[in-house]
Write a protein that holds these residues in place. Structure first.
Motif, mmCIF file in Angstrom:
data_model
loop_
_atom_site.group_PDB
_atom_site.id
_atom_site.type_symbol
_atom_site.label_atom_id
_atom_site.label_comp_id
_atom_site.label_asym_id
_atom_site.label_seq_id
_atom_site.Cartn_x
_atom_site.Cartn_y
_atom_site.Cartn_z
ATOM 1 N N ALA A 49 0.850 -1.189 0.000
ATOM 2 C CA ALA A 49 0.000 0.000 0.000
ATOM 3 C C ALA A 49 0.886 1.239 0.000
ATOM 4 O O ALA A 49 0.475 2.309 0.441
ATOM 5 C CB ALA A 49 -0.941 0.005 1.197
ATOM 6 N N SER A 50 2.126 1.057 -0.480
ATOM 7 C CA SER A 50 3.065 2.155 -0.640
ATOM 8 C C SER A 50 3.253 2.923 0.672
ATOM 9 O O SER A 50 3.680 2.354 1.659
ATOM 10 C CB SER A 50 2.608 3.069 -1.775
ATOM 11 O OG SER A 50 3.546 4.086 -2.041
ATOM 12 N N HIS A 51 2.870 4.206 0.684
ATOM 13 C CA HIS A 51 3.080 5.056 1.850
ATOM 14 C C HIS A 51 1.877 5.081 2.797
ATOM 15 O O HIS A 51 1.919 5.760 3.820
ATOM 16 C CB HIS A 51 3.366 6.487 1.398
ATOM 17 C CG HIS A 51 2.245 7.083 0.612
ATOM 18 N ND1 HIS A 51 2.104 6.866 -0.747
ATOM 19 C CD2 HIS A 51 1.192 7.860 0.976
ATOM 20 C CE1 HIS A 51 1.020 7.493 -1.168
ATOM 21 N NE2 HIS A 51 0.457 8.103 -0.153
ATOM 22 N N ASN A 52 0.814 4.334 2.465
ATOM 23 C CA ASN A 52 -0.377 4.368 3.315
ATOM 24 C C ASN A 52 -0.111 3.745 4.687
ATOM 25 O O ASN A 52 0.809 2.929 4.838
ATOM 26 C CB ASN A 52 -1.529 3.634 2.637
ATOM 27 C CG ASN A 52 -2.150 4.439 1.533
ATOM 28 O OD1 ASN A 52 -1.910 4.165 0.361
ATOM 29 N ND2 ASN A 52 -2.941 5.439 1.869
ATOM 30 N N PRO A 53 -0.900 4.097 5.695
ATOM 31 C CA PRO A 53 -0.695 3.549 7.040
ATOM 32 C C PRO A 53 -0.789 2.032 7.095
ATOM 33 O O PRO A 53 -1.235 1.375 6.142
ATOM 34 C CB PRO A 53 -1.822 4.209 7.851
ATOM 35 C CG PRO A 53 -2.135 5.471 7.115
ATOM 36 C CD PRO A 53 -1.947 5.137 5.661
ATOM 37 N N ALA A 54 -0.407 1.484 8.257
ATOM 38 C CA ALA A 54 -0.254 0.038 8.416
ATOM 39 C C ALA A 54 -1.542 -0.734 8.170
ATOM 40 O O ALA A 54 -1.495 -1.907 7.779
ATOM 41 C CB ALA A 54 0.265 -0.262 9.821
ATOM 42 N N ALA A 55 -2.690 -0.125 8.397
ATOM 43 C CA ALA A 55 -3.961 -0.833 8.267
ATOM 44 C C ALA A 55 -4.327 -1.134 6.816
ATOM 45 O O ALA A 55 -5.255 -1.899 6.557
ATOM 46 C CB ALA A 55 -5.083 -0.018 8.912
ATOM 47 N N TYR A 56 -3.594 -0.557 5.873
ATOM 48 C CA TYR A 56 -3.905 -0.718 4.453
ATOM 49 C C TYR A 56 -2.983 -1.743 3.791
ATOM 50 O O TYR A 56 -1.876 -2.006 4.252
ATOM 51 C CB TYR A 56 -3.735 0.617 3.710
ATOM 52 C CG TYR A 56 -4.813 1.627 4.010
ATOM 53 C CD1 TYR A 56 -5.877 1.814 3.142
ATOM 54 C CD2 TYR A 56 -4.768 2.393 5.170
ATOM 55 C CE1 TYR A 56 -6.869 2.749 3.407
ATOM 56 C CE2 TYR A 56 -5.751 3.327 5.452
ATOM 57 C CZ TYR A 56 -6.803 3.498 4.565
ATOM 58 O OH TYR A 56 -7.782 4.419 4.843
ATOM 59 N N ASN A 57 -3.481 -2.293 2.690
ATOM 60 C CA ASN A 57 -2.632 -3.047 1.777
ATOM 61 C C ASN A 57 -3.245 -2.939 0.384
ATOM 62 O O ASN A 57 -4.344 -2.401 0.217
ATOM 63 C CB ASN A 57 -2.467 -4.508 2.188
ATOM 64 C CG ASN A 57 -1.088 -5.050 1.816
ATOM 65 O OD1 ASN A 57 -0.517 -4.684 0.789
ATOM 66 N ND2 ASN A 57 -0.543 -5.914 2.661
ATOM 67 N N GLY A 58 -2.516 -3.436 -0.598
ATOM 68 C CA GLY A 58 -3.010 -3.319 -1.965
ATOM 69 C C GLY A 58 -2.155 -4.097 -2.939
ATOM 70 O O GLY A 58 -1.229 -4.825 -2.554
ATOM 71 N N ILE A 59 -2.460 -3.933 -4.220
ATOM 72 C CA ILE A 59 -1.757 -4.667 -5.275
ATOM 73 C C ILE A 59 -1.498 -3.718 -6.444
ATOM 74 O O ILE A 59 -2.421 -3.064 -6.948
ATOM 75 C CB ILE A 59 -2.580 -5.861 -5.809
ATOM 76 C CG1 ILE A 59 -3.288 -6.606 -4.689
ATOM 77 C CG2 ILE A 59 -1.679 -6.810 -6.610
ATOM 78 C CD1 ILE A 59 -4.314 -7.619 -5.175
ATOM 79 N N LYS A 60 -0.244 -3.650 -6.878
ATOM 80 C CA LYS A 60 0.107 -2.977 -8.119
ATOM 81 C C LYS A 60 0.345 -4.056 -9.174
ATOM 82 O O LYS A 60 1.131 -4.974 -8.959
ATOM 83 C CB LYS A 60 1.365 -2.130 -7.935
ATOM 84 C CG LYS A 60 1.181 -0.963 -6.974
ATOM 85 C CD LYS A 60 2.451 -0.131 -6.841
ATOM 86 C CE LYS A 60 2.236 1.045 -5.906
ATOM 87 N NZ LYS A 60 3.457 1.887 -5.762
#
Length: 472
Positions: free
Chosen positions: A115-126
């Motif tokens: 999730a790049s620079h987002n806070p710890a509670a986030y995640n994602g996929i590029k």
């Protein structure tokens, strides 16, 4: 929610709105456990596998950052991919540009969990196609989003396999092929990894250098970001590095964001160097190797960049903000390099993808080839003063923008709408207002010949955009 361990053709209980909140313009990103979980990413894996299988792809490279949720989510994604008959190559812990390297070198599609620079509670996929070609809304994410709502058809062929491959050493070696640092004078380099993936890649790339002494700050991989957010675009997150540079007497400081695809620079005094100045420096180096080449810059980048490129005999090309637009224009024009105000730097020799580490190496090479301090090296690239990005919460971005444009009508030299509205004024100053794609925000960037004029512009614009709120 559907069972992530088996194929299915029935519709899910997701809505178009709930999926749209997570599948954004350039990536997939959301709160873990609420918007993103293992079944969800398994379905993304199924849909992405179908998408790239249609291109003839036989495997997908998967990497992940240091967030606690990343290993589990990347494995769930891999299982979804395999159920569609496509193999998976797991590269484990990686920076985003390390994943792009693997996609380019292996010529396979890729998926990076971060999730790049987002806070710890986030995640994602590029996501990217083979050769690190980006996947955005117009190039596949819309198709994936639709299948997340309707479900993915089962695959009748053999299940794909999962293998593991470490590419970190090859990644480091390739970067050194692109930028030769062996002739540099000795430099002390302070690096703030922000507990992100720079703590993984910097030792591999710079750790054994005979000419660089690396002073490390927050290199421990920790997805809870215990020291500060891994977002150096916010000046508050550069404070520790600035103090560390002064404390250690470093020649230069580097700060990476969470997935280490962006790099920010501070000089030996601890003063931040604008990404536009870094863009100008790298552009000059690339033009020295490729006379007359095309350089891409987004419309928020300082106008010093196109001026410099033209002065050096290159062709500057202006584009919208966002990596998919930059990469598309690079492919169309054959550009050798592209830079954004947000410290994303793109290289033709890196499959057109962005690499914060490669930009950092260019900066170190340029500094190491001179006898001057970093502040003096960058002085020639800092021609104007800029506001930086200022965000305002607004109810109606279009109405606010129109009101600002109307207020400046008498002194306007030009208005264009390439991305939001850019207003060029008679005195050579300019500003851009862009509405966020995902939040009720209006983003302001302004530039002028001196800081006082920038402050004047910003105060005047914010008085219109925030009529009942404090100006700053």
């Amino acid at each position: 929610m559907p069972d992530p361990t088996g194929d299915r053709s029935v519709a899910t209980d997701r809505t178009t709105e709930s999926v749209a909140a997570v599948v954004k313009a350039y990536d997939v990103r959301g709160l873990v456990g609420e918007q993103i979980d293992a079944p969800f990413v398994a379905d993304v894996g199924r849909a992405f596998a179908r998408l790239v299988r249609a291109d003839g792809a036989t495997s997908i490279v998967v990497g992940h950052d240091m967030r606690d949720s990343s290993p589990e989510l990347s494995r769930a994604f891999a299982d979804g991919v395999c159920e569609q008959g496509v193999d998976v190559i797991l590269i484990g812990l990686a920076s985003t540009d390390q994943l792009y390297f693997a996609s380019g070198r292996l010529d396979q599609p890729g998926a990076m969990f971060t999730a790049s620079h987002n806070p710890a509670a986030y995640n994602g996929i590029k996501l990217c196609r083979a050769g690190a070609k980006p996947v955005g809304q117009d190039t596949g994410l819309a198709t994936i989003a639709a299948e997340l709502v309707t479900g993915t058809d089962p695959y009748d062929g053999a299940r794909g396999t999962i293998s593991e491959q470490d590419v970190l050493t090859d990644y480091a070696a390739y970067l050194h092929e692109l930028v030769d640092l062996s002739g540099s004078r000795p430099l002390t380099v302070a690096v703030d990894a922000g507990n992100g993936m720079g703590g993984h890649t910097v030792p591999a790339v710079l750790g054994d250098s005979p000419v660089f002494t690396v002073r490390s700050l927050y290199f421990e991989l920790d997805g809870t970001f215990p020291n500060h957010e891994a977002n150096p675009l916010d000046p508050a997150n550069l404070v520790d590095l600035q103090a560390y540079v002064r404390e250690t007497g470093a020649d230069i400081g580097l700060a990476f964001d969470g997935d280490a695809d962006r790099c920010f620079v501070v000089d030996e005094k601890g003063d931040p160097v604008s990404p536009s100045a870094v863009t100008g420096l790298v552009a000059a180096r690339e033009l020295a190797k490729n006379p007359g080449a095309t350089i891409i810059h987004n419309l928020i980048t300082s106008r010093a960049v196109p001026e410099l490129v033209s002065e050096l005999g290159g062709t500057p090309v202006r584009t919208r903000v966002g990596h998919s637009f930059i990469k598309a224009r690079m492919a169309q024009t054959g550009a050798v390099f592209g830079g954004e105000h947000s410290a994303h730097y793109y290289f033709r020799d890196f499959w057109g993808a962005d690499s914060g580490m490669l930009a950092a190496m260019h900066v170190l090479a340029a500094l190491g080839e001179t006898d001057v301090p970093a502040s003096q090296l960058f002085a020639s690239y800092e021609r104007y003063h800029a506001s930086g990005e200022i965000n305002s919460t607004v109810a109606d971005a279009a109405a606010s923008t129109a009101a600002v444009v109307a207020d400046f009508t008498a002194e306007t030299a030009d208005v264009d709408s390439l991305d939001g509205v850019t207003v060029s004024l008679d005195d050579g100053s300019w500003f851009n207002l862009r509405a966020s794609n995902t939040e009720p925000l209006l983003r302001l960037n302004a530039e002028a010949a001196d800081a006082a004029r920038v402050d004047q512009l910003v105060d005047r614009i914010l008085a219109i955009v925030r009529p009942t709120a404090p100006i700053r």
